[in-house]
Enzyme design. Structure first.
Site, PDB file in Angstrom:
ATOM      1  N   TRP A 339       0.823  -1.197   0.000  1.00  0.00           N
ATOM      2  CA  TRP A 339       0.000   0.000   0.000  1.00  0.00           C
ATOM      3  C   TRP A 339       0.865   1.258   0.000  1.00  0.00           C
ATOM      4  O   TRP A 339       1.996   1.261   0.480  1.00  0.00           O
ATOM      5  CB  TRP A 339      -0.926  -0.011   1.211  1.00  0.00           C
ATOM      6  CG  TRP A 339      -1.783  -1.240   1.228  1.00  0.00           C
ATOM      7  CD1 TRP A 339      -1.525  -2.414   1.869  1.00  0.00           C
ATOM      8  CD2 TRP A 339      -3.005  -1.428   0.524  1.00  0.00           C
ATOM      9  NE1 TRP A 339      -2.516  -3.322   1.612  1.00  0.00           N
ATOM     10  CE2 TRP A 339      -3.447  -2.750   0.792  1.00  0.00           C
ATOM     11  CE3 TRP A 339      -3.778  -0.623  -0.306  1.00  0.00           C
ATOM     12  CZ2 TRP A 339      -4.616  -3.272   0.262  1.00  0.00           C
ATOM     13  CZ3 TRP A 339      -4.942  -1.148  -0.829  1.00  0.00           C
ATOM     14  CH2 TRP A 339      -5.352  -2.450  -0.546  1.00  0.00           C
ATOM     15  N   ALA A 592      -0.619  13.690  14.599  1.00  0.00           N
ATOM     16  CA  ALA A 592      -0.155  12.307  14.493  1.00  0.00           C
ATOM     17  C   ALA A 592      -1.227  11.309  14.918  1.00  0.00           C
ATOM     18  O   ALA A 592      -1.924  11.509  15.914  1.00  0.00           O
ATOM     19  CB  ALA A 592       1.105  12.105  15.333  1.00  0.00           C
ATOM     20  N   GLU A 624      -4.386  16.354   8.001  1.00  0.00           N
ATOM     21  CA  GLU A 624      -4.925  15.115   8.547  1.00  0.00           C
ATOM     22  C   GLU A 624      -5.095  15.146  10.063  1.00  0.00           C
ATOM     23  O   GLU A 624      -4.222  15.642  10.790  1.00  0.00           O
ATOM     24  CB  GLU A 624      -3.992  13.942   8.206  1.00  0.00           C
ATOM     25  CG  GLU A 624      -3.879  13.678   6.709  1.00  0.00           C
ATOM     26  CD  GLU A 624      -3.163  12.371   6.433  1.00  0.00           C
ATOM     27  OE1 GLU A 624      -3.792  11.466   5.865  1.00  0.00           O
ATOM     28  OE2 GLU A 624      -1.979  12.247   6.808  1.00  0.00           O
ATOM     29  N   HIS A 625      -6.254  14.614  10.490  1.00  0.00           N
ATOM     30  CA  HIS A 625      -6.513  14.175  11.865  1.00  0.00           C
ATOM     31  C   HIS A 625      -6.754  15.292  12.886  1.00  0.00           C
ATOM     32  O   HIS A 625      -6.796  15.005  14.087  1.00  0.00           O
ATOM     33  CB  HIS A 625      -5.388  13.268  12.386  1.00  0.00           C
ATOM     34  CG  HIS A 625      -5.049  12.127  11.488  1.00  0.00           C
ATOM     35  ND1 HIS A 625      -5.989  11.210  11.063  1.00  0.00           N
ATOM     36  CD2 HIS A 625      -3.871  11.771  10.908  1.00  0.00           C
ATOM     37  CE1 HIS A 625      -5.408  10.333  10.269  1.00  0.00           C
ATOM     38  NE2 HIS A 625      -4.127  10.650  10.152  1.00  0.00           N
ATOM     39  N   GLU A 646      -7.454  13.044   6.043  1.00  0.00           N
ATOM     40  CA  GLU A 646      -8.089  12.035   6.871  1.00  0.00           C
ATOM     41  C   GLU A 646      -8.665  12.726   8.094  1.00  0.00           C
ATOM     42  O   GLU A 646      -8.009  13.568   8.713  1.00  0.00           O
ATOM     43  CB  GLU A 646      -7.107  10.952   7.315  1.00  0.00           C
ATOM     44  CG  GLU A 646      -6.812   9.941   6.235  1.00  0.00           C
ATOM     45  CD  GLU A 646      -5.987   8.772   6.750  1.00  0.00           C
ATOM     46  OE1 GLU A 646      -5.548   8.825   7.919  1.00  0.00           O
ATOM     47  OE2 GLU A 646      -5.788   7.820   5.991  1.00  0.00           O
ATOM     48  N   TYR A 649      -8.855   9.807  13.691  1.00  0.00           N
ATOM     49  CA  TYR A 649      -9.197   8.412  13.963  1.00  0.00           C
ATOM     50  C   TYR A 649      -9.868   8.229  15.320  1.00  0.00           C
ATOM     51  O   TYR A 649     -10.594   7.264  15.533  1.00  0.00           O
ATOM     52  CB  TYR A 649      -7.926   7.548  13.976  1.00  0.00           C
ATOM     53  CG  TYR A 649      -7.242   7.326  12.665  1.00  0.00           C
ATOM     54  CD1 TYR A 649      -7.802   7.708  11.458  1.00  0.00           C
ATOM     55  CD2 TYR A 649      -5.998   6.689  12.638  1.00  0.00           C
ATOM     56  CE1 TYR A 649      -7.150   7.483  10.267  1.00  0.00           C
ATOM     57  CE2 TYR A 649      -5.340   6.453  11.446  1.00  0.00           C
ATOM     58  CZ  TYR A 649      -5.909   6.854  10.254  1.00  0.00           C
ATOM     59  OH  TYR A 649      -5.255   6.622   9.084  1.00  0.00           O
TER      60      TYR A 649
END
Length: 748
Positions: A339, A592, A624-625, A646, A649
């Site tokens: 990936w 992170a 991201e995040h 993204e 999470y």
């Protein structure tokens, strides 16, 4: 990062293209042994005659019983720093230089500060007296006799005591402090010497500090390869380490295999890429992660031409791994069989085919190739020659014929007279292809004397003083803790980092403020949040800035931000752009999701980017995040070419991630008062691993106005772990466990 194995539209697995030869570990420097042997007899414990001058190159000193390197604890340079053994890591703290003091004895200085030498504490003659670093003052306790042994190794006898350098109790542990002890011939008193730091810099090289290596075509290929291998061996898996390196090639032709690991920049020092030719490879692999390149971050290849072994090179990377001004005389593979989640190419030429393989998204800007093969979710081409044909989402190609306004990244080069300079490219409009293939590059050159060369140990006070004196900044590779904000107030200042130079704002300060002036160039920097929350990590222009800079805009190139990962980090906002006409050219703003100090209440960060200025243009924006809106755009006339995101999470539950009555926060929000904004090729993914029931009502939000247009959007629920209900406002979607991928051609 991407979670391996989760995409619902799985990328095609491809057979790995032929690899370049694997680097081997550097071999002991046998020549050094011969030179040291000339100092003393192989068995004497005291000199009997005047010895020859010792070698001057840098070496590592490894204990025979443990294989670990003699090391200055915590890279310290203060008097009293412990001299210990530690796992060999190629850092300057483990590099030593022997300088003759007379009668065959030497002083042993450390590369971080050669005035600090091995010293027996308190001038002791007793067994077990510890060895430390201390400023050299000529004392007998600071002088050592290197005695060669039959195996080519050495023991070191202190002039004051007649006792040997020794690892206490033959320990194999990291941190075991070196001592003196009665000489006994054991492996704990036997040390191997290896070349360190590569070849000595060519004549005329500025002092770039301990973490820059400059290669010259006249150097032996074996010496060059040894240094490349040494750095890669340390950096291959060193995702959150503090070591930083730049490996620079002067104009000429080389046979070399440069495998590029974390925090490593490999670059040519020519005015064009074709001034430096590498016969071999300049490549990024993912062997350390079993072919999975989703964490191959923080590295770069720049300003080189490569004749790849076997006709194909590889750049298997994800975020923050720029590939700039490269000329590949063959093919280029962008994955390693597993990936991958990159990436960025600019101002480059690939004579053959680019194969994107498993890449989930990619931006290519002002680049040319023979052909392009591959696609997955979001492939964007801006100002490219031979961009592949296709209509989003089948295949998911977004093509913009010309780049509307660009300024390429500044770079170091060596001119025909051997002088070091920085080239600062001019602003270009409505362009296609590279800046250099036609032979005439528009821009200006700055002498190296116009720069303050920032080396490890420099303070924020030193740096601000240089800025106030009108200097540009060249940050050499290192991690720089700041106790005051760096203030860039002069128009057209260049701030250029080598080897992912890293700024850490301590005590909750802002790392850098840039005034609302023309033409500041910021390039090659990683801003790493400190443990005390900073309201903002970097600010471009003061609040309320209103001047226009269209003719000479400020630009950011390969400027990255990190909240956590290397340790706890906190910042409310990473980057705030108040100035108008700013160009962003590849940025990754990352809260992170793995590493150290990671958690919903640990590495806290609300917003990645806030844009208040007018006519700001961004290419290659990765955010991201973050825990609230990832991007907030308040200024008019903004443009984004490629956006990758993204969502966080780790929301523990829906109630912890609510924007008033709205479930979740946007990846990219254009404020309600904005009347003109345009964006091309946007992707937002969710992976709510802490609680898969969490929902984001939409990924993108923008006012419904004639001047606000989004082109080619995709949302993905990675593995169906969480839900994005709509792509933009109330249009498109959902992405969830039943339907992972949702595409939308236009909105809002």
């Amino acid at each position: 990062m991407r979670i391996p194995g989760t995409p619902a539209r799985p990328p095609h697995r491809r057979a790995r293209s032929a690899r370049s030869p694997r680097p081997s570990r550097p071999t002991p420097l046998l020549a050094l042994g011969a030179l040291l042997a000339s100092l003393v007899s192989a068995t004497a414990l005291a000199p009997t005659a005047q010895a020859a001058a010792p070698p001057t190159g840098w070496v590592t000193v490894a204990a025979g019983n443990s294989g670990k390197c003699v090391d200055a604890a915590a890279a310290g340079t203060a008097d009293g720093t412990a001299v210990q053994q530690y796992a060999c890591n190629a850092s300057a703290a483990q590099q030593w230089q022997f300088q003759a003091t007379g009668d065959g004895y030497v002083r042993v200085g450390n590369r971080n500060d050669a005035t600090k030498v091995w010293d027996v504490s308190d001038v002791s003659t007793a067994d077990s007296a510890p060895v430390q670093l201390w400023t050299y003052g000529g004392g007998a306790n600071q002088q050592w006799l290197p005695v060669q042994e039959a195996a080519g190794t050495y023991h070191f006898v202190n002039r004051n005591s007649g006792k040997c350098l020794d690892v206490p109790s033959a320990s194999t542990a990291d941190g075991a402090r070196m001592q003196q002890y009665t000489c006994n011939g054991s492996a704990a008193q036997s040390f191997g010497l290896d070349a360190a730091g590569g070849p000595q810099p060519p004549a005329g090289t500025p002092d770039f500090g301990p973490n820059v290596t400059v290669f010259d075509p006249s150097m032996p290929a074996s010496s060059i390869q040894s240094r490349l291998n040494q750095v890669f061996a340390q950096q291959e898996k060193n995702q959150f380490g503090a070591e930083r390196y730049a490996l620079l090639f002067k104009p000429g032709t080389y046979s070399a295999d440069a495998n590029v690991g974390f925090y490593t920049q490999v670059a040519g020092l020519g005015l064009t890429p074709d001034d430096v030719t590498i016969n071999g490879a300049v490549h990024a692999e993912a062997d350390w992660f079993q072919g999975n390149a989703t964490q191959n971050f923080w590295r770069s290849a720049e300003n080189l031409s490569v004749n790849p072994t076997g006709g194909s090179d590889r750049w298997a990377v994800s975020q923050a791994a720029p590939y700039r001004r490269m000329h590949i005389r063959g093919d280029l593979q962008l994955d390693d069989g597993g990936w991958s989640s990159g990436g960025f190419i600019a101002d480059s030429k690939i004579d053959g085919q680019v194969r994107s393989g498993s890449q989930q998204q990619w931006l290519s800007r002002n680049t040319q190739w023979g052909s392009w093969s591959g696609s997955n979710w979001n492939m964007v081409f801006v100002g490219d020659v031979n961009a592949p044909a296709g209509t989003f989402p089948n295949p998911p190609y977004t093509t913009v014929a010309q780049s509307p306004v660009t300024r390429e990244k500044p770079f170091l080069y060596v001119d025909g007279a051997g002088a070091y300079k920085a080239f600062v490219p001019s602003v270009r409009t409505n362009t296609q292809g590279t800046t250099w293939s036609g032979g005439n590059q528009s821009g200006s050159s700055l002498g190296i004397d116009t720069f303050f060369i920032v080396k490890p140990g420099a303070t924020a006070t030193d740096i601000n003083r240089a800025l106030a004196e009108g200097k540009n900044l060249l940050f050499t590779p290192g991690v720089y803790h700041l106790d005051q904000t760096l203030n860039v107030n002069r128009a057209d200042t260049v701030v250029l980092g080598l080897g992912l130079a890293t700024l850490v704002p301590d005590h909750g300060i802002t790392a850098m403020n840039v005034a609302d002036v023309d033409g500041v160039n910021l390039a090659g920097l990683l801003i790493d949040a400190g443990t005390t929350n900073s309201e903002t990590l970097m600010r471009i222009g003061q609040s309320g800035a209103s001047a226009r800079h269209g003719a000479d805009p400020t630009s950011l190139h390969d400027v990255f931000f990190r909240i956590g990962g290397a340790g706890v980090g906190k910042a409310t906002q990473s980057l705030v752009i108040n100035s108008s006409d700013v160009i962003g050219d590849h940025m990754w703003l990352w809260r992170a999701d793995h590493g150290s100090g990671v958690g919903w209440t640990s590495n806290t960060a609300a917003n990645g980017l806030i844009v208040n200025g007018s006519a700001v243009t961004l290419y290659g924006l990765f955010v991201e995040h973050y825990q609230q809106h990832q991007v907030i755009w308040n200024g008019n006339g903004g443009r984004t070419y490629f956006f990758q995101n993204e969502m966080p999470y780790d929301p523990p539950d829906q109630g912890s991630w609510m924007n008033g009555p709205t479930r979740g926060y946007d990846a990219y929000k254009v404020a309600a008062g904005v009347t003109s904004h345009e964006a091309w090729g946007l992707g937002s993914y969710c992976y709510f691993s802490a609680n898969p029931s969490v929902v984001a009502d939409h990924a993108f939000e923008a006012p419904t106005a004639p001047g606000t247009r989004f082109h080619d959007m995709v949302t993905v629920s990675l593995g169906g772990t969480g839900t994005i209900s709509h792509v933009i406002n109330t249009k498109g979607g959902p992405s969830n466990s039943a339907s992972n991928v949702a595409d939308l051609v236009a909105g809002p």
